[in-house]
Motif scaffolding. Structure first.
Motif, PDB file in Angstrom:
ATOM      1  N   ARG A   1     -26.807  47.319 296.505  1.00 29.43           N
ATOM      2  CA  ARG A   1     -27.692  46.158 296.430  1.00 29.43           C
ATOM      3  C   ARG A   1     -26.961  44.834 296.568  1.00 29.43           C
ATOM      4  O   ARG A   1     -27.578  43.812 296.860  1.00 29.43           O
TER       5      ARG A   1
ATOM      6  N   GLN B   1     -28.244  45.051 286.008  1.00 28.83           N
ATOM      7  CA  GLN B   1     -27.192  44.221 286.595  1.00 28.83           C
ATOM      8  C   GLN B   1     -26.138  43.785 285.582  1.00 28.83           C
ATOM      9  O   GLN B   1     -25.080  43.318 285.967  1.00 28.83           O
TER      10      GLN B   1
ATOM     11  N   LEU C   1     -37.930  43.050 293.322  1.00 26.91           N
ATOM     12  CA  LEU C   1     -37.069  43.674 292.316  1.00 26.91           C
ATOM     13  C   LEU C   1     -37.459  45.123 292.069  1.00 26.91           C
ATOM     14  O   LEU C   1     -36.604  45.949 291.728  1.00 26.91           O
TER      15      LEU C   1
ATOM     16  N   ILE D   1     -28.234  40.975 297.911  1.00 22.97           N
ATOM     17  CA  ILE D   1     -28.304  39.870 296.961  1.00 22.97           C
ATOM     18  C   ILE D   1     -27.434  38.708 297.412  1.00 22.97           C
ATOM     19  O   ILE D   1     -27.841  37.533 297.387  1.00 22.97           O
TER      20      ILE D   1
ATOM     21  N   MET E   1     -35.571  46.977 294.550  1.00 24.24           N
ATOM     22  CA  MET E   1     -34.168  47.046 294.134  1.00 24.24           C
ATOM     23  C   MET E   1     -33.982  48.085 293.024  1.00 24.24           C
ATOM     24  O   MET E   1     -32.992  48.825 293.010  1.00 24.24           O
ATOM     25  N   ASN E   2     -34.935  48.148 292.108  1.00 24.64           N
ATOM     26  CA  ASN E   2     -34.851  49.141 291.040  1.00 24.64           C
ATOM     27  C   ASN E   2     -34.978  50.556 291.584  1.00 24.64           C
ATOM     28  O   ASN E   2     -34.340  51.490 291.070  1.00 24.64           O
TER      29      ASN E   2
ATOM     30  N   VAL F   1     -38.654  43.046 286.649  1.00 23.53           N
ATOM     31  CA  VAL F   1     -37.683  41.998 286.348  1.00 23.53           C
ATOM     32  C   VAL F   1     -36.787  42.422 285.191  1.00 23.53           C
ATOM     33  O   VAL F   1     -35.550  42.306 285.262  1.00 23.53           O
TER      34      VAL F   1
ATOM     35  N   PHE G   1     -34.454  45.272 286.204  1.00 26.38           N
ATOM     36  CA  PHE G   1     -33.407  44.804 287.108  1.00 26.38           C
ATOM     37  C   PHE G   1     -32.328  44.050 286.347  1.00 26.38           C
ATOM     38  O   PHE G   1     -31.125  44.261 286.576  1.00 26.38           O
TER      39      PHE G   1
END
Length: 492
Positions: free
Chosen positions: A231, A304, A273, A235, A276-277, A297, A300
């Motif tokens: 990812r 991170q 997101l 980003i 992304m998850n 959110v 995520f």
């Protein structure tokens, strides 16, 4: 707050914010409370972000850095302290850190880093010039050459990612990444040329339409990299493009971030997101732990914040971490060793892959600490990354964190000046900013890693040669070159 003349004066609200964060930190250290020190660090990060936002004409790169700092180093413990720790999370506040004392020490180190960033911003001089820089005769040729190479390398970049995705799908994420990293040399050069040509095109000050098309293509390629279950590339591409377009809005008076566009992007963020998850869950490192519209959110942010454990491990494994390795400059040291060995014909240290020898004898903290935390997983390809805070802590202690962060505060605040400079200054700044955003989760010299890598050093002459050919093929540029040769012949 004064913006635009000399060092920016602090407002009363900033002073109160810093004072409140110091009180919280002191109370947290006194009571050994991980929650209080977490909130103290988050409050100071908010203060630094607040002053960078008010001074955004010259400090928006610092603002982006603070966002990455919070994302990579504070988000996990802050979210868990506020919304509760998921039952499947381990350690204090879900950080995988065994003792509360270790997390208090870690938050204190992060607090020192943020204090250094604030000092670096404070001591920096006047803001960047607001005038639009003039276009040089070489710019059109650079734009054409860079655009040609950028378009040419996009298919190769996509092929590299697709090949890596196939390997990862077959072998698993960690073992597959080790295998995919050994890509042929021409693909590594093409990857470096893809980024370098993009930065060169932006530095050559394209039209608004050209900037929109090139930035959109760059972000789409970054999004395609998600098929490799990584990812960070996406980003970083979004972060860099956002900074560049905001720079154009300030410098060229272009409207990129209107109120409704910003609202629309914020509304779409939970959905982005969620994607992304989903990528993180495929790697086996993310399990959904929240529900509702903001669930993506929260999940995520929790996923991170892994780098906080890397900083804590600097305390936990301080007695067994090899001394004198100078991890803060590790990538540069290893590159210099290889260059010297190549120039002298001697045997360079064999520091490749992920092996016990690589971890103990190398100069990169990411390898060393990952091996010490989980030796078996490390040799299989698992890693925890690094953090500039951890490297400075191991090499120089608390004072090193403060001073090293102040250096970044100064450089990031001054970056707006070089972005508004000539081609070489803008080009170099864009290359360095991409790595700078990853510094909270990478090496202290992360901005220099890619620009000084062998593929980049091969790609740069290719760009220069292409610019020369384009200039030689252009009638106006041929005349300009002949005049330049005559002047040099007349005045050797």
């Amino acid at each position: 707050m004064q913006v635009g003349a000399g060092p920016v004066g602090t407002t009363l609200s900033t002073v109160w914010g810093v004072a409140a964060s110091l009180v919280l930190l002191g109370a947290g250290i006194w009571t050994e409370s991980a929650v209080l020190t977490t909130y103290a660090t988050l409050l100071l990060a908010t203060v630094v972000g607040f002053v960078a936002w008010l001074d955004r004409r010259r400090a928006f790169p610092l603002l982006a850095f603070v966002v990455c700092f919070v994302l990579f180093l504070i988000s996990r413990q802050a979210i868990n302290a506020t919304f509760g720790t998921p039952p499947n999370a381990g350690g204090v506040l879900g950080t995988d850190i065994a003792s509360e004392e270790a997390l208090v020490q870690t938050n204190t180190a992060l607090f020192l880093g943020l204090s250094g960033l604030l000092l670096g911003w404070f001591v920096t001089g006047a803001p960047a010039p607001s005038s639009t820089p003039s276009d040089s005769p070489t710019m059109p040729a650079i734009r054409k050459a860079a655009a040609f190479l950028f378009v040419l390398t996009i298919p190769l970049q996509l092929y590299t990612m697709w090949s890596a995705a196939r390997i990862i799908s077959s072998l698993g994420f960690f073992e597959g990444r080790l295998t995919a990293a050994a890509a042929p040399g021409y693909l590594r050069v093409a990857e470096a040329l893809f980024h370098i040509s993009f930065f060169a095109y932006l530095a050559a000050r394209p039209s608004k339409r050209g900037a929109l098309v090139s930035c959109g293509a760059y972000v789409l390629v970054g999004a395609f990299s998600l098929i490799t279950l990584v990812r960070s590339e996406f980003i970083l591409s979004v972060g860099l493009v956002t900074m560049y377009l905001y720079h154009r809005q300030l410098t060229y008076d272009e409207r990129w971030f209107t109120r409704w566009r910003v609202v629309g992007m914020l509304a779409l963020m939970p959905f982005a997101l969620a994607v992304m998850n989903a990528v993180g869950s495929q790697r086996g490192r993310l399990t959904a732990s929240a529900s509702g519209y903001l669930a993506p959110v929260l999940d995520f942010l929790r996923s991170q914040g892994v780098s906080v454990r890397v900083v804590a491990s600097g305390y936990e494994y301080s007695s067994v971490v090899p001394e004198g390795r100078w991890y803060s400059f590790g990538p540069m040291i290893e590159s210099a060793q290889k260059a010297i060995a190549l120039a002298t014909g001697s045997q360079a240290p064999r520091l490749q892959g992920q092996s016990a020898e690589r971890a103990i004898e190398g100069h990169q903290y990411a390898h060393t600490i990952s091996y010490l935390i989980a030796p078996y997983d490390y040799v299989r390809g698992v890693g925890y990354g690094s953090s500039y805070i951890a490297e400075l802590l191991v090499d120089f202690g608390a004072i090193g964190i403060f001073v090293g962060s102040a250096v970044y505060g100064i450089l990031l605040t001054r970056a707006t000046r070089t972005l508004a400079g000539g081609f070489l200054a803008t080009f170099a700044t864009l290359m360095l900013l991409k790595g700078a955003l990853f510094v909270p989760r990478g090496s202290y010299v992360q901005p220099l890693v890619d620009p000084l890598s062998i593929p980049s050093l091969v790609a740069l002459p290719l760009l220069a040669a292409t610019v020369y050919v384009v200039r030689a093929a252009s009638p106006s540029d041929r005349q300009h070159l002949r005049q330049t040769r005559r002047r040099r012949a007349a005045h050797p």
